[in-house]
Design a protein around this motif. Structure first.
Motif, PDB file in Angstrom:
ATOM      1  N   ALA A 118       0.855  -1.190   0.000  1.00  0.00           N
ATOM      2  CA  ALA A 118       0.000   0.000   0.000  1.00  0.00           C
ATOM      3  C   ALA A 118       0.888   1.236   0.000  1.00  0.00           C
ATOM      4  CB  ALA A 118      -0.893  -0.012   1.242  1.00  0.00           C
ATOM      5  N   VAL A 119       0.642   2.170  -0.941  1.00  0.00           N
ATOM      6  CA  VAL A 119       1.502   3.366  -1.034  1.00  0.00           C
ATOM      7  C   VAL A 119       0.647   4.631  -1.109  1.00  0.00           C
ATOM      8  CG1 VAL A 119       3.385   2.122  -2.187  1.00  0.00           C
ATOM      9  CG2 VAL A 119       1.673   3.286  -3.584  1.00  0.00           C
ATOM     10  N   ASP A 120       1.221   5.725  -0.614  1.00  0.00           N
ATOM     11  CA  ASP A 120       0.501   7.006  -0.645  1.00  0.00           C
ATOM     12  C   ASP A 120       1.509   8.145  -0.427  1.00  0.00           C
ATOM     13  OD1 ASP A 120      -2.823   7.571  -0.010  1.00  0.00           O
ATOM     14  OD2 ASP A 120      -1.418   9.244   0.071  1.00  0.00           O
ATOM     15  N   ILE A 121       1.169   9.342  -0.958  1.00  0.00           N
ATOM     16  CA  ILE A 121       2.016  10.512  -0.649  1.00  0.00           C
ATOM     17  C   ILE A 121       1.797  10.938   0.802  1.00  0.00           C
ATOM     18  CG2 ILE A 121       2.393  11.576  -2.927  1.00  0.00           C
ATOM     19  CD1 ILE A 121      -0.097  13.311  -2.391  1.00  0.00           C
ATOM     20  N   ALA A 122       0.679  10.512   1.403  1.00  0.00           N
ATOM     21  CA  ALA A 122       0.383  10.888   2.788  1.00  0.00           C
ATOM     22  C   ALA A 122      -0.248   9.682   3.492  1.00  0.00           C
ATOM     23  CB  ALA A 122      -0.569  12.075   2.807  1.00  0.00           C
ATOM     24  N   PRO A 123       0.594   8.753   3.970  1.00  0.00           N
ATOM     25  CA  PRO A 123       0.031   7.565   4.616  1.00  0.00           C
ATOM     26  C   PRO A 123      -0.777   7.936   5.857  1.00  0.00           C
ATOM     27  CG  PRO A 123       2.362   7.253   4.123  1.00  0.00           C
ATOM     28  CD  PRO A 123       2.063   8.696   3.867  1.00  0.00           C
TER      29      PRO A 123
ATOM     30  N   ILE B 155       9.366   4.831  -0.907  1.00  0.00           N
ATOM     31  CA  ILE B 155       9.623   4.031  -2.105  1.00  0.00           C
ATOM     32  C   ILE B 155       9.853   4.969  -3.281  1.00  0.00           C
ATOM     33  CG2 ILE B 155       8.618   2.386  -3.721  1.00  0.00           C
ATOM     34  CD1 ILE B 155       7.090   1.160  -1.626  1.00  0.00           C
ATOM     35  N   HIS B 156      10.978   4.758  -3.960  1.00  0.00           N
ATOM     36  CA  HIS B 156      11.257   5.543  -5.171  1.00  0.00           C
ATOM     37  C   HIS B 156      11.237   4.665  -6.418  1.00  0.00           C
ATOM     38  CE1 HIS B 156      12.289   8.961  -2.695  1.00  0.00           C
ATOM     39  NE2 HIS B 156      13.014   8.157  -1.948  1.00  0.00           N
TER      40      HIS B 156
ATOM     41  N   CYS C 144       5.137   7.090  -0.906  1.00  0.00           N
ATOM     42  CA  CYS C 144       5.580   7.017  -2.310  1.00  0.00           C
ATOM     43  C   CYS C 144       4.764   7.985  -3.153  1.00  0.00           C
ATOM     44  CB  CYS C 144       5.360   5.587  -2.813  1.00  0.00           C
ATOM     45  SG  CYS C 144       5.365   5.382  -4.600  1.00  0.00           S
ATOM     46  N   ASP C 145       5.447   8.764  -3.993  1.00  0.00           N
ATOM     47  CA  ASP C 145       4.735   9.567  -4.991  1.00  0.00           C
ATOM     48  C   ASP C 145       4.726   8.748  -6.276  1.00  0.00           C
ATOM     49  OD1 ASP C 145       3.735  11.261  -6.845  1.00  0.00           O
ATOM     50  OD2 ASP C 145       5.308  12.782  -6.659  1.00  0.00           O
ATOM     51  N   PHE C 146       3.605   8.169  -6.581  1.00  0.00           N
ATOM     52  CA  PHE C 146       3.507   7.252  -7.723  1.00  0.00           C
ATOM     53  C   PHE C 146       3.830   7.968  -9.039  1.00  0.00           C
ATOM     54  CE2 PHE C 146       1.122   4.423 -10.675  1.00  0.00           C
ATOM     55  CZ  PHE C 146       1.749   3.238 -10.349  1.00  0.00           C
ATOM     56  N   LEU C 147       3.502   9.255  -9.092  1.00  0.00           N
ATOM     57  CA  LEU C 147       3.763  10.014 -10.328  1.00  0.00           C
ATOM     58  C   LEU C 147       5.262  10.061 -10.637  1.00  0.00           C
ATOM     59  CD1 LEU C 147       1.612  13.252 -10.349  1.00  0.00           C
ATOM     60  CD2 LEU C 147       1.856  11.604 -12.192  1.00  0.00           C
TER      61      LEU C 147
END
Ligand SMILES: C[S@@+](CC[C@H](N)C(=O)[O-])C[C@H]1O[C@@H](n2cnc3c(N)ncnc32)[C@H](O)[C@@H]1O
Length: 341
Positions: free
Chosen positions: A147-152, A181-182, A160-163
């Motif tokens: 699970a990833v998010d810019i604001a967990p 995560i990068h 993680c910033d998926f963009l």
């Protein structure tokens, strides 16, 4: 009816979306996104509001729905994954891809090695939940979730910033919570989930970039589940959904499921096994559209949403909205009135 607390959370979320959209128009999408990601406090407030809204209001309302008429976005996605991987979905999609390859006279050897074997016991599905916020999928035993998010909003969600994520061929080391995560490894997921993610991003191009990355991260035959809000009836924005279908075909994903729930478009796209079949399908579909006199934008412009065209009028105060009809119909219905998003 939404309670006052419910409305307050909804409007703080809505305000973040609007501010980002306005900033993108003023300074361009890239700078607006960069600045947005620096606003730690705003992001954390949003994350907590979203978690509270989803877990305390939507889930409770869903439990209270005696007739269980409301279908939550979470259970819709879980059902699609089960139908695809643990029932006949995968085999049916494979047969359809094979038929398309034959129709376009493509080399079928490329895909025959990937014919699903019904008798193989499938281990847990490797699932990437992008913009997860509070990790709503972790409770499902068949899912092994990253699970990833810019604001967990919870500890098991990784930052993680998926963009700006790099998709690499290197097998990455084990992921730990609190890690940023990068990079993630190509073709390493069975399922990618975008639940209420794409409309957060202020431009068509950014939505397209996310879909392109999802395609790279999926194993051949893997699926991308997209849930995006729209309180209008199914045909009102069908033109928009058709354009999304074309944009995704350009990155190797063909749509295999579409449901219009009362406030949501719910879609599953499958990563084709053959490297060019989705583009062949796209070329042939666009040729038939153009014979009907319809022409389409470049792929990265095809993922527009109604809010992109909304006319805001700025007064002294930033983010004052002159005519909120579109936004209210879309966003308020997402974040205020839904019984069981
Ligand atoms: C409306 S919330 C949806 C949360 C959850 N998926 C759900 O369905 O309840 C959108 C989430 O996407 C996250 N998000 C937006 N852009 C992102 C990006 N580029 N990378 C990672 N997360 C992102 C936001 O921080 C926010 O938590």
């Amino acid at each position: 009816m939404a309670s006052d607390g419910h409305q307050a959370l909804a409007s703080s979320i809505k305000n973040v979306h609007q501010t980002l959209r306005l900033e993108a128009r003023k300074v361009g999408e890239e700078k607006a996104w960069f600045d947005h990601c620096q606003r730690g406090e705003v992001l954390q407030t949003y994350a907590q509001a979203m978690k509270q809204l989803a877990t305390e209001h939507w889930d409770r309302n869903a439990d209270d729905d005696q007739n269980k008429k409301a279908v939550s976005r979470i259970s819709w996605i879980v059902k699609q994954c089960e139908d695809y991987y643990y029932s006949d979905g995968m085999n049916e999609s494979f047969s359809k891809e094979l038929a398309l390859c034959l129709r376009f006279k493509l080399d079928t050897n490329e895909i025959l090695d990937h014919k699903p074997d019904k008798h193989i016991l499938r281990p847990k599905l490797r699932v990437l939940d992008v913009g997860s916020c509070y990790n709503p999928f972790k409770k499902f035993p068949r899912f092994d979730v990253v699970a990833v998010d810019i604001a967990p909003a919870s500890e098991d969600v990784l930052h993680c910033d998926f963009l700006n994520l790099e998709v690499t061929d290197q097998r990455s080391a084990k992921l730990h919570s609190n890690e940023r995560i990068h990079q993630l490894c190509a073709a390493s997921f069975n399922v990618v989930i975008f639940s209420l993610l794409l409309e957060y991003l202020p431009s068509s191009k950014q939505r397209y970039v996310c879909c392109s990355k999802a395609s790279q991260l999926l194993a051949p035959g893997g699926i991308l589940c997209i849930v995006t809000p729209d309180s209008k009836h199914a045909t009102a924005n069908s033109g928009i959904m058709k354009k999304w279908k074309y944009a995704l075909a350009n990155v190797g994903l063909l749509r295999i499921q579409y449901d219009k729930l009362p406030h949501l478009h719910c879609m599953v796209f499958r990563k084709c096994v053959h490297s060019t079949v989705s583009k062949q399908w796209l070329t042939s579909s666009l040729a038939s559209e153009s014979r009907k006199g319809k022409f389409f934008d470049a792929p990265e412009q095809l993922m527009a949403i109604p809010q992109d065209y909304h006319l805001y009028q700025e007064h002294e105060k930033e983010c004052v909205i002159d005519d909120t009809r579109d936004d209210d119909e879309t966003v308020a219905s997402i974040f205020a009135d839904l019984p069981a998003l």
